[in-house]
Design a protein around this motif. Structure first.
Motif, PDB file in Angstrom:
ATOM      1  N   GLY A   1      20.564  28.095 -58.151  1.00  0.00           N
ATOM      2  CA  GLY A   1      19.103  28.026 -58.156  1.00  0.00           C
ATOM      3  C   GLY A   1      18.538  27.161 -59.257  1.00  0.00           C
ATOM      4  O   GLY A   1      17.531  27.502 -59.888  1.00  0.00           O
TER       5      GLY A   1
ATOM      6  N   GLU B   1      16.585  24.520 -61.384  1.00  0.00           N
ATOM      7  CA  GLU B   1      15.395  23.660 -61.459  1.00  0.00           C
ATOM      8  C   GLU B   1      15.416  22.987 -62.815  1.00  0.00           C
ATOM      9  O   GLU B   1      15.760  23.605 -63.817  1.00  0.00           O
TER      10      GLU B   1
ATOM     11  N   SER C   1      15.331  20.919 -57.982  1.00  0.00           N
ATOM     12  CA  SER C   1      14.599  22.110 -57.574  1.00  0.00           C
ATOM     13  C   SER C   1      15.436  22.925 -56.594  1.00  0.00           C
ATOM     14  O   SER C   1      15.917  22.392 -55.579  1.00  0.00           O
ATOM     15  N   ASP C   2      15.605  24.221 -56.882  1.00  0.00           N
ATOM     16  CA  ASP C   2      16.340  25.161 -56.024  1.00  0.00           C
ATOM     17  C   ASP C   2      17.678  24.563 -55.568  1.00  0.00           C
ATOM     18  O   ASP C   2      17.979  24.510 -54.372  1.00  0.00           O
TER      19      ASP C   2
ATOM     20  N   TRP D   1      21.674  24.546 -55.286  1.00  0.00           N
ATOM     21  CA  TRP D   1      22.839  25.420 -55.251  1.00  0.00           C
ATOM     22  C   TRP D   1      24.057  24.581 -54.908  1.00  0.00           C
ATOM     23  O   TRP D   1      24.021  23.767 -53.989  1.00  0.00           O
TER      24      TRP D   1
ATOM     25  N   ARG E   1      15.114  26.448 -64.977  1.00  0.00           N
ATOM     26  CA  ARG E   1      15.247  27.677 -64.201  1.00  0.00           C
ATOM     27  C   ARG E   1      16.631  27.697 -63.566  1.00  0.00           C
ATOM     28  O   ARG E   1      17.208  26.648 -63.306  1.00  0.00           O
ATOM     29  N   GLY E   2      17.155  28.895 -63.305  1.00  0.00           N
ATOM     30  CA  GLY E   2      18.486  28.997 -62.737  1.00  0.00           C
ATOM     31  C   GLY E   2      19.557  28.913 -63.819  1.00  0.00           C
ATOM     32  O   GLY E   2      19.256  28.941 -65.022  1.00  0.00           O
TER      33      GLY E   2
ATOM     34  N   THR F   1      17.293  18.487 -54.476  1.00  0.00           N
ATOM     35  CA  THR F   1      18.096  19.627 -54.055  1.00  0.00           C
ATOM     36  C   THR F   1      19.248  19.156 -53.181  1.00  0.00           C
ATOM     37  O   THR F   1      19.230  18.046 -52.634  1.00  0.00           O
TER      38      THR F   1
END
Length: 573
Positions: free
Chosen positions: A331, A333, A345-346, A348, A382-383, A538
């Protein structure tokens, strides 16, 4: 700065004691002269001159010895302090993340580590001591003068009022102009450094005159500000010269009248005048010392701007024990400070131990940013990124960077020998391991250099071709035997034949490591077990090269832009 001074406190106390004794001996000499004039000279007693003369000689010799001891003792703490600050500044710069270095001009950092620290050292070694010493001398001598003959002493004390008022005004203006000069000198240093590094590009495009004009504008700006600084100083210094000289003239005039009226002895006037002359240098030097103090304060502020920056990437508490190299992006960002749109962004992605994934995407899609997250050159906003299930932010940086090795598209080589460049991350590598890494990277050209591996290469490795620099960077990464190997388009500068040889050798290395390969060239994709397509920050598709080639039109279009690989041929391979 207090913490830096603490180790030198005993020696500094000794220096201040010597300084106080020196001031005392300086004041004692005129008082001895007063006794000579009012005693043996006035009474015509030649026999009385010898003991007083010997006393004056002894006091003068003691003053000279104290001056020698003061200067000899002071130099050690001052140079030691400068060295400690410079070492700590450099160490702190190494801890600061890439985001900090991306936002600072290298010339500004260089000027802080050299010019600013030298300014601080000059003030601590000369200015600070003489500032305190002169203030003490002014105070003590003025009190002695008031005690000797208060009307003239009061005149001397009154002369301090205009000096104090003008000094306060001068100080405020000088702080501002000193900061401007030092900042402009940092900008100028940046231009010089960039011109030196980019000299090939400047010459290739025939932009020598344009670059010189840019430099000349910046140099003239420094010159103009420096001239403003000199004009401000010259007015202040002239004022400081006038006050003590005018006061001395009045003292001689009024003192002579007092001697004529019988209110003052000749010896007292001689002693008073001699002591008054001792105040000329402290007052005249006040402007110079205050200017030096303001420059040192400005320099200290500039140094502390860097030292007070808290590294946003901190060491974790744990070491990595027996890492397998199971890498996951969970996840993720990432956005640069102040940016409205995230770069990633997001996102994986999972890379299993011994597996190699090629990251493919259009220019500007965030491939290099993604690879910078693995060794924590950047941290996600983030993540998290994990190795063997553990967040890499929980790992010691030194431990993490032993696990992860990165070879960049634009490699950095240092002005040191080939061997030192290769073993930068593997100081204990054997000759056999070194030779194996050289063969893997197809960098055997190093043996043809004048002194082989001991040949010193120029700054940034500019004496080598782009392909040679990339191969040395690849050999350096391979030599560290990482569990995770990140290749940021490391083969982009190689010719087709050399690239094929390097890829074949890399396959052997990647069998024992988790690999992330940024692929701008289609042929590099074939190194990987699977491919991740990065689009819009992503991962949109993950699969084998052949499956993506068949099912994802965007992937086919990206590969078709590379003339080195026909998509149909790539599918068969």
């Amino acid at each position: 700065m207090k913490s830096y001074l603490r180790p030198y406190v005993p020696r500094l106390v000794f220096i201040w004691l010597i300084t106080l004794l020196g001031i005392g001996t300086g004041i004692a000499l005129p008082l001895i002269g007063k006794e000579v004039v009012d005693g043996p000279v006035a009474r015509g007693e030649a026999a009385g001159l010898l003991p007083l003369g010997l006393l004056a000689l002894g006091v003068g010799a003691l003053e000279a010895l104290l001056t020698f001891l003061r200067r000899r003792t002071l130099i050690g703490p001052v140079l030691g302090l400068e060295t400690r600050i410079r070492d700590d500044l450099y160490r702190h710069l190494q801890r600061l993340p890439m985001a900090f270095h991306n936002g600072w001009q290298s010339g500004q950092l260089l000027s802080r580590a050299t010019t600013d620290l030298s300014t601080i050292r000059r003030f601590l070694g000369f200015g600070m001591l003489f500032l305190v010493m002169n203030m003490l001398q002014l105070t003590v001598v003025t009190l002695v003068l008031l005690n000797m003959y208060w009307p003239l002493g009061l005149l001397v004390a009154a002369s301090a009022v205009p000096i104090t008022l003008v000094s306060l005004r001068f100080e405020k203006k000088y702080i501002r102009i000193s900061r401007r000069v030092q900042d402009e000198q940092g900008d100028l240093a940046t231009l010089v450094e960039e011109s030196a590094i980019g000299i090939r590009t400047i010459k290739a495009f025939g932009r020598r005159h344009h670059v010189f004009d840019t430099y000349d504008v910046a140099a003239l700006k420094v010159h103009g500000t420096s001239m403003d600084k000199v004009r401000l100083s010259s007015r202040f210094f002239t004022f400081l010269e006038m006050i003590p000289n005018s006061t001395l003239a009045l003292v001689l005039l009024l003192g002579a009248l007092a001697v004529g009226a019988g209110e003052l002895s000749l010896g007292t006037l001689v002693a008073f005048t001699t002591l008054m002359l001792q105040l000329v240098w402290p007052i005249a030097s006040l402007g110079f010392i205050l200017a030096m103090a303001q420059e040192a304060m400005t320099s200290a502020d500039r140094v502390m701007e860097v030292m007070d920056t808290v590294p946003s990437i901190q060491d974790g508490p744990h070491a990595a024990d027996r890492p397998r190299g199971h890498l996951r992006f969970e996840g993720i960002e990432f956005r640069f400070p102040g940016a409205k749109t995230p770069v990633l962004s997001d996102l994986w992605l999972e890379v299993r131990p011994g597996e190699t994934v090629a990251i493919v995407g259009a220019t500007g899609s965030g491939k290099t940013t993604l690879t910078a997250l693995v060794p924590r050159l950047l941290d996600p906003t983030r993540g998290r990124v994990t190795i063997d299930g553990r967040d890499i932010r929980d790992l010691e940086l030194s431990s993490l960077r032993r696990i992860v090795a990165t070879a960049f598209e634009e490699p950095t080589l240092f002005s040191m020998s080939v061997r030192e460049n290769l073993t930068l991350g593997s100081h204990d590598a054997s000759e056999e391991e070194l030779e194996q890494a050289i063969r893997t990277a197809q960098a055997q050209f190093v043996h043809e250099l004048p002194w082989g591996l001991d040949t010193r290469i120029g700054e940034q490795g500019m004496s080598l071709s782009g392909g040679q620099r990339q191969r040395l960077a690849l050999a350096r990464a391979v030599l560290s035997k990482p569990r995770v190997l990140v290749l940021d388009d490391t083969l982009s500068a190689l010719d087709v034949e050399t690239e094929a040889l390097v890829e074949e050798a890399l396959r052997q290395v990647l069998r024992d490591a988790t690999g992330i390969v940024v692929a701008h060239r289609a042929s590099t994709v074939l190194l990987a077990d699977k491919v991740a397509l990065l689009r819009g920050g992503t991962i949109t598709h993950v699969g084998t090269h052949q499956r993506l080639l068949e099912e994802v039109p965007e992937y086919r279009e990206l590969l078709a832009q590379d003339a080195d690989l026909d998509p149909t041929e790539g599918a068969l391979r």
